[in-house]
Design an enzyme around this catalytic site. Structure first.
Site, PDB file in Angstrom:
ATOM      1  N   ASP A  56       0.856  -1.186   0.000  1.00 49.20           N
ATOM      2  CA  ASP A  56       0.000   0.000   0.000  1.00 49.20           C
ATOM      3  C   ASP A  56       0.892   1.236   0.000  1.00 49.20           C
ATOM      4  O   ASP A  56       2.064   1.165   0.381  1.00 49.20           O
ATOM      5  CB  ASP A  56      -0.916   0.021   1.236  1.00 49.20           C
ATOM      6  CG  ASP A  56      -2.192   0.834   0.985  1.00 49.20           C
ATOM      7  OD1 ASP A  56      -3.215   0.237   0.616  1.00 49.20           O
ATOM      8  OD2 ASP A  56      -2.145   2.078   1.132  1.00 49.20           O
ATOM      9  N   CYS A 109     -15.346  -1.300  -4.845  1.00 47.15           N
ATOM     10  CA  CYS A 109     -16.624  -1.271  -4.112  1.00 47.15           C
ATOM     11  C   CYS A 109     -17.470  -0.149  -4.705  1.00 47.15           C
ATOM     12  O   CYS A 109     -18.019   0.688  -3.989  1.00 47.15           O
ATOM     13  CB  CYS A 109     -16.414  -1.116  -2.611  1.00 47.15           C
ATOM     14  SG  CYS A 109     -15.415   0.296  -2.136  1.00 47.15           S
TER      15      CYS A 109
END
Length: 406
Positions: free
Chosen positions: A256, A354
């Site tokens: 990340d 999402c």
């Protein structure tokens, strides 16, 4: 339920931080619930649910209350009064609620409920975008579903326990659950409860993870012994699921750009008993280059608009701006181009979001497959999950396979 002054004051303080200081609702609620140790479970539930409800219906309630930003305390009390009237609460004899026009509030609610942008409480631009991307009929159903309160769903950590044992352990603490068809490791709470205080949570027996999100890791088809890279791991919900599916065998590289999120992942990994996870902060392109052609499986849980998870993050619709959507689509394509280079020949890649918007989902995959880098891949299958059809979060996932080099 009778309205208690100290609980309502907490709600007003929370709304002030969310609406005026632009703080995130979940962080505000988390802090508020620590304010008074004497509050019981019902008190805490009232504060959390009332704040989330007012945030969810912000546009509708502020228009009915006839208030505009910035919202001073008087304005916030007027908004609260609208919520209380529409929820059927008897208004207490408090100075802040004097002169609340009950009949006008109900009449205005009936009038505004005829128009979708008020009825579903969304910004104009978002309503237009939804229609443009999904069509009038589907958008109507979808935004309605996204305004419903989300269920609390758990994922059993199979590294430490099984579904039956977890179910029994939670029942002993008066938390009752049901199984979910088609999801082998999922349990849904029959009633909302603070699961983080349970012995099972402390022991690392489960994580809270929506049903749609639980479909992503299995979609990647990881196997024990493989090298798997989770490229946008964040705090690691899907990373931990991958570790379970791989039975702690092989290697997961969790990456990340935010080191603090990976720090949280390390903490969660210890509680989960997941030992095959290595974290790496993406500092520059070299971090990615070192892994070119090294992974059996690559997961890209891409940054997105988050429109599929509005049920659990209702403040997102007020923070989201059209310009952000333009930028994020560009970022998604750049990530697909760069991170796909880590996949081995015959390896698999999952691109997931999402979001419910085709422009962030299958259109991104289609664009990618038409580029020089994308031509090395073929689409195996994809899956679109809509809240209005599933009852869970809106999600998208595409499974791509890298063709062998000639």
């Amino acid at each position: 339920m009778r309205l208690h002054r100290n609980l309502v004051y907490a709600v007003i303080d929370g709304l002030d931080k969310i609406f005026n200081e632009k703080e995130y609702a979940d962080k505000v609620v988390e802090k508020l619930l620590k304010r008074d140790k004497r509050w019981g479970a019902r008190d805490r539930a009232f504060i959390a649910e009332t704040i989330y409800e007012i945030v969810r219906w912000k546009r509708l309630y502020t228009v009915i209350a006839a208030v505009n930003p910035p919202y001073n305390r008087d304005n916030l009390w007027r908004v609260f009064a609208v919520w209380a009237v529409l929820r059927g609460h008897r208004l207490p004899d408090w100075k802040q609620l004097e002169g609340t026009p009950v009949r006008r509030i109900k009449g205005k609610f009936d009038e505004l409920s005829q128009t979708r942008k008020y009825r579903e409480s969304i910004p104009d631009w978002l309503d237009e975008l939804g229609v443009q991307e999904l069509g009038e009929e589907l958008w109507e159903k979808e935004i309605h579903a996204l305004n419903e309160q989300a269920n609390v769903i758990l994922r059993v950590n199979t590294l430490k326990t099984d579904k039956k044992t977890l179910k029994k352990s939670l029942a002993e603490e008066h938390i009752h659950t049901q199984e979910l068809k088609g999801l082998p490791d999922a349990l849904v709470l029959e009633e909302r409860a603070n699961v983080f205080k349970t012995e099972a949570f402390k022991n690392g027996w489960f994580e809270v993870q929506d049903a749609s999100s639980q479909l992503v890791a299995p979609f990647l088809q990881p196997e024990p012994g493989m090298r798997v890279i989770d490229t946008c791991a964040g705090a690691g919900g899907k990373t931990l699921h991958l570790a379970s599916l791989m039975e702690n065998k092989g290697q997961i590289v969790a990456m990340d750009i935010y080191g603090n999120k990976l720090h949280e992942l390390k903490r969660r990994s210890r509680r989960n008993g997941a030992h095959n996870i290595e974290t790496r902060v993406i500092e520059n392109s070299k971090t990615i280059k070192k892994l070119h052609g090294k992974a059996d499986r690559v997961l890209i849980d891409a940054p997105c608009s988050g429109l599929g998870v509005l049920r659990r993050n209702p403040d997102a619709k007020w923070k989201l701006q059209p310009e952000f959507l333009q930028q994020i689509r560009q970022t998604q394509q750049e990530i697909l181009q760069d991170y796909s280079k880590m996949v081995k020949d015959d390896g698999l890649l999952v691109y997931a979001t999402c979001s419910i918007l085709p422009s962030e989902n299958h259109e991104q995959v289609k664009t990618f497959l038409n580029t020089d880098q994308g031509k090395q891949f073929e689409l195996v299958k994809d899956k679109k999950i809509l809240a209005s059809q599933s009852g869970f979060d809106g999600f998208y996932m595409a499974l791509l396979k890298k063709k062998p080099t000639k």
